[in-house]
Scaffold this active site. Structure first.
Site, PDB file in Angstrom:
ATOM      1  N   CYS A  78       0.692  -1.141  -0.141  1.00 38.74           N
ATOM      2  CA  CYS A  78      -0.279   0.049  -0.196  1.00 38.74           C
ATOM      3  C   CYS A  78       0.900   1.109  -0.312  1.00 38.74           C
ATOM      4  O   CYS A  78       1.672   1.575  -0.463  1.00 38.74           O
ATOM      5  CB  CYS A  78      -0.898   0.015   0.512  1.00 38.74           C
ATOM      6  SG  CYS A  78      -2.396   0.696   0.607  1.00 38.74           S
ATOM      7  N   HIS A 174      -3.508  -5.043   1.615  1.00 41.97           N
ATOM      8  CA  HIS A 174      -2.750  -5.131   3.060  1.00 41.97           C
ATOM      9  C   HIS A 174      -2.457  -6.743   3.357  1.00 41.97           C
ATOM     10  O   HIS A 174      -3.314  -7.169   4.095  1.00 41.97           O
ATOM     11  CB  HIS A 174      -3.287  -4.202   4.308  1.00 41.97           C
ATOM     12  CG  HIS A 174      -3.612  -3.075   4.331  1.00 41.97           C
ATOM     13  ND1 HIS A 174      -2.606  -2.112   5.297  1.00 41.97           N
ATOM     14  CD2 HIS A 174      -3.530  -2.002   3.144  1.00 41.97           C
ATOM     15  CE1 HIS A 174      -2.591  -1.357   4.695  1.00 41.97           C
ATOM     16  NE2 HIS A 174      -3.739  -0.967   4.253  1.00 41.97           N
ATOM     17  N   GLU A 176      -1.303  -8.839   5.462  1.00 40.61           N
ATOM     18  CA  GLU A 176      -0.239  -8.611   7.399  1.00 40.61           C
ATOM     19  C   GLU A 176      -1.684  -8.127   7.883  1.00 40.61           C
ATOM     20  O   GLU A 176      -2.348  -8.817   8.843  1.00 40.61           O
ATOM     21  CB  GLU A 176       0.103  -7.278   7.516  1.00 40.61           C
ATOM     22  CG  GLU A 176      -0.279  -5.594   7.910  1.00 40.61           C
ATOM     23  CD  GLU A 176      -0.690  -5.154   6.276  1.00 40.61           C
ATOM     24  OE1 GLU A 176      -0.205  -6.364   5.408  1.00 40.61           O
ATOM     25  OE2 GLU A 176      -0.446  -3.557   6.995  1.00 40.61           O
TER      26      GLU A 176
HETATM   27  N1  GLN Z   1      -3.532   6.800   1.135  1.00 40.68           N
HETATM   28  C1  GLN Z   1      -2.095   5.905   1.411  1.00 40.68           C
HETATM   29  C2  GLN Z   1      -0.749   7.263   0.934  1.00 40.68           C
HETATM   30  O1  GLN Z   1      -1.149   7.954   0.009  1.00 40.68           O
HETATM   31  C3  GLN Z   1      -1.728   4.658   1.195  1.00 40.68           C
HETATM   32  C4  GLN Z   1      -3.227   4.209   2.446  1.00 40.68           C
HETATM   33  C5  GLN Z   1      -2.770   2.534   2.984  1.00 40.68           C
HETATM   34  O2  GLN Z   1      -1.275   2.544   3.570  1.00 40.68           O
HETATM   35  N2  GLN Z   1      -3.326   1.562   3.876  1.00 40.68           N
HETATM   36  O3  GLN Z   1       0.348   7.114   1.808  1.00 40.68           O
END
Ligand code: GLN
Length: 193
Positions: A78, A174, A176
Site C-alpha cells: 500500500c 494489506h 498483513e
Molecule cells: N492512501 C495512503 C497514502 O497515500 C495509503 C493507504 C494505505 O497504506 N493503506 O499513503
C-alpha cells in the site's frame, strides 16, 4: 531469515506478527544502523507522506536505495508500494524510486475508501487471495522489467495491484491484515533465493 520492517508509522506490528508466525525474525527498523545484516525489508502501509518525511528525517532513504541496488529484497504494501515507485504523479516528497512503476495514490476515490476483493495471483497459486484495500493506490504503468502479478477485476483496464521487479515486490493491498500469509511467504522465498 532476518527481515526488517520499517517501523516509523503505519501497519508495521501486523507485518511483524506474520513474519514471526512464518518463523522469520522480524526487526523493527527506525535508524539506518538497523539495516545491517538483513535478508529483506518490508515497507508497510500507512500514510506515504508521513512515511516519506520520516524516512528522510531519519536518513533511511539513501541507505535503503543503496542496499536495494546491491540486491536487498524489499516488499512495499500500500503506502509502501507508493514509496517503492519511481513515479507518483502529484507526490512532491521523495520516494525510494526503485521500481519502474507509475503509481496513482488513493486511486479508488474517497467515497469508497476501503473494500475487499478476491484476486487471482498465479504466482501464489489457488485459491484467490482475499485482499483488503484501504485508500489504496494502483499501478498505472509498469516498465518492461516489471511483472504484473495481480489485477483487480471489474476496474477500468483491470488495474494492476501487485507487481514484481527482480527482488522488489509491491502490492496495493494489506496482506498483513488477513490470515492468508502467502504474500509474505512468497517474499521470504524471494529473499531466500
Ligand atoms: N492512501 C495512503 C497514502 O497515500 C495509503 C493507504 C494505505 O497504506 N493503506 O499513503
Amino acid at each position: 531469515m532476518k527481515i526488517g520492517v520499517m517501523a516509523l508509522q503505519g501497519a508495521f506490528i501486523e507485518h511483524r506478527r506474520v513474519l514471526e508466525r512464518l518463523g522469520a525474525e522480524a526487526i523493527e527498523v527506525r535508524l539506518p544502523a538497523q539495516l545491517t545484516g538483513l535478508d529483506g525489508v518490508i515497507v508497510p502501509g500507512g500514510e506515504s507522506t508521513t512515511m516519506s518525511r520520516l524516512m528522510a528525517a531519519y536518513g533511511l532513504l539513501q541507505p535503503l536505495r543503496d542496499l536495494a541496488r546491491e540486491g536487498l529484497p524489499i516488499m512495499g504494501t500500500c503506502a509502501g508500494m507508493i514509496l517503492l515507485a519511481k513515479s507518483v504523479p502529484g507526490f512532491t516528497l521523495p520516494t525510494l524510486g526503485l521500481m519502474d512503476i507509475t503509481v496513482r495514490r488513493n486511486a479508488f476515490g474517497s467515497q469508497v475508501e476501503s473494500f475487499e476483493a478476491d484476486l487471482d495471483i498465479a504466482a501464489l497459486g489457488p485459491p484467490p487471495v482475499h485482499a483488503v484495500f484501504i485508500r489504496a493506490p494502483l499501478i498505472e504503468e509498469a516498465g518492461a522489467g516489471v511483472e504484473v502479478l495481480g489485477r483487480l477485476p471489474g476496474t477500468a483496464g483491470a488495474a494492476a495491484v501487485a507487481a514484481r521487479q527482480g527482488r522488489l515486490l509491491a502490492v496495493a493491498f494489506h496482506p498483513e491484515l488477513t490470515s492468508d500469509s502467502r504474500v509474505h511467504r512468497y517474499f521470504l522465498e524471494m529473499a531466500r533465493s
